[in-house]
Motif scaffolding. Structure first.
Motif, PDB file in Angstrom:
ATOM      1  N   ILE A 109     -22.029  23.465   6.335  1.00 39.72           N
ATOM      2  CA  ILE A 109     -22.716  22.950   5.144  1.00 39.72           C
ATOM      3  C   ILE A 109     -22.983  24.114   4.209  1.00 39.72           C
ATOM      4  O   ILE A 109     -23.469  25.170   4.639  1.00 39.72           O
ATOM      5  N   VAL A 145     -30.226  19.605   6.083  1.00 37.40           N
ATOM      6  CA  VAL A 145     -29.253  20.414   6.825  1.00 37.40           C
ATOM      7  C   VAL A 145     -29.367  20.131   8.313  1.00 37.40           C
ATOM      8  O   VAL A 145     -28.362  19.921   9.005  1.00 37.40           O
ATOM      9  N   CYS A 155     -24.605  26.780   8.374  1.00 39.24           N
ATOM     10  CA  CYS A 155     -24.988  26.464   6.996  1.00 39.24           C
ATOM     11  C   CYS A 155     -25.068  27.766   6.214  1.00 39.24           C
ATOM     12  O   CYS A 155     -25.529  28.784   6.740  1.00 39.24           O
TER      13      CYS A 155
END
Length: 236
Positions: A109, A145, A155
């Protein structure tokens, strides 16, 4: 003001006055991200689709999703994706991250999130949403997240340095730890203005590095900055 393009080595990005244009933050983040063997990637607050396109250029991920709450940004991002070599791998969705429900979680992400917290906002609604965190604050981003990231996923985000520390502190509450951290300064004689941090659910010693964009004179770019971004910028 007419639409304009920012041209990179393998793609170009259309942007409009009412949404955020291509900027150094986004390019730095896209260039710094290590995609590894990620097969599913999510870009939160995709804007023009810049990060989706940068990551598609550098990796073989089969699925790259970009989401944004700004309907005009979504329209522009879809256009940019359609004009790129990677239209079959990228999909853009009109959604807030809080309401986004994918079929599967993501291996990676990324986000260049809104960060201004002052009461003075950009005059255009789209730019205001893109620049100010009333649409997505640190706590909401970390919670999202955690919800959307796979167990072994990572992430990577960019923030002003002080806010990045707040982001990391919030992430610790969810068992998300800093793997890598890059401190970015405009010149070698000034303090960092941005920090890029990569998070994982695996706790380990954080790898820290620093970078300054210019050596001192205007447009006299540092070797490290040129090396990081040379796969994208035409001028390097």
């Amino acid at each position: 003001m007419p639409d304009s393009y920012f041209t990179f080595k393998q793609f170009r990005v259309l942007h409009r006055k009412s949404i955020m244009k291509v900027g150094t933050d986004g390019v730095l983040l896209g260039a710094y991200v290590d995609c590894g063997d990620a097969e599913r990637i999510l870009d939160i607050g995709t804007g023009t689709g810049l990060l989706c396109l940068m990551l598609a250029q550098k990796c073989e991920a089969k699925i790259i999703h970009g989401i944004d709450i700004n309907d005009e940004a979504v329209e522009v991002a879809k256009f940019n994706v359609e004009q790129s070599p990677w239209a079959d791998r990228i999909n853009i969705f009109h959604s807030s991250v809080q309401d986004f429900v994918p079929t599967e979680k993501y291996d990676l992400i990324v986000s260049n999130p809104p960060f201004y917290t002052t009461d003075v906002v950009a005059p255009e609604k789209g730019r205001a949403l893109a620049r100010h965190d009333f649409s997505l604050n640190v706590s909401e981003l970390v919670a999202s997240v955690d919800r959307l990231l796979s167990q072994n996923g990572r992430c990577c985000v960019i923030y002003p340095t002080e806010q990045c520390q707040l982001f990391e502190n919030e992430a610790l509450k969810y068992g998300l730890y800093a793997l890598r951290r890059l401190y970015v300064s405009s010149r070698p004689d000034v303090s960092p203005i941005r920090t890029i941090v990569e998070l994982s659910r695996k706790q380990c010693e954080t790898e820290c590095d620093s970078l300054y964009i210019e050596n001192g004179a205007r447009h006299d770019f540092s070797d490290k900055y040129k090396s990081l971004t040379r796969d994208y910028y035409l001028k390097f």
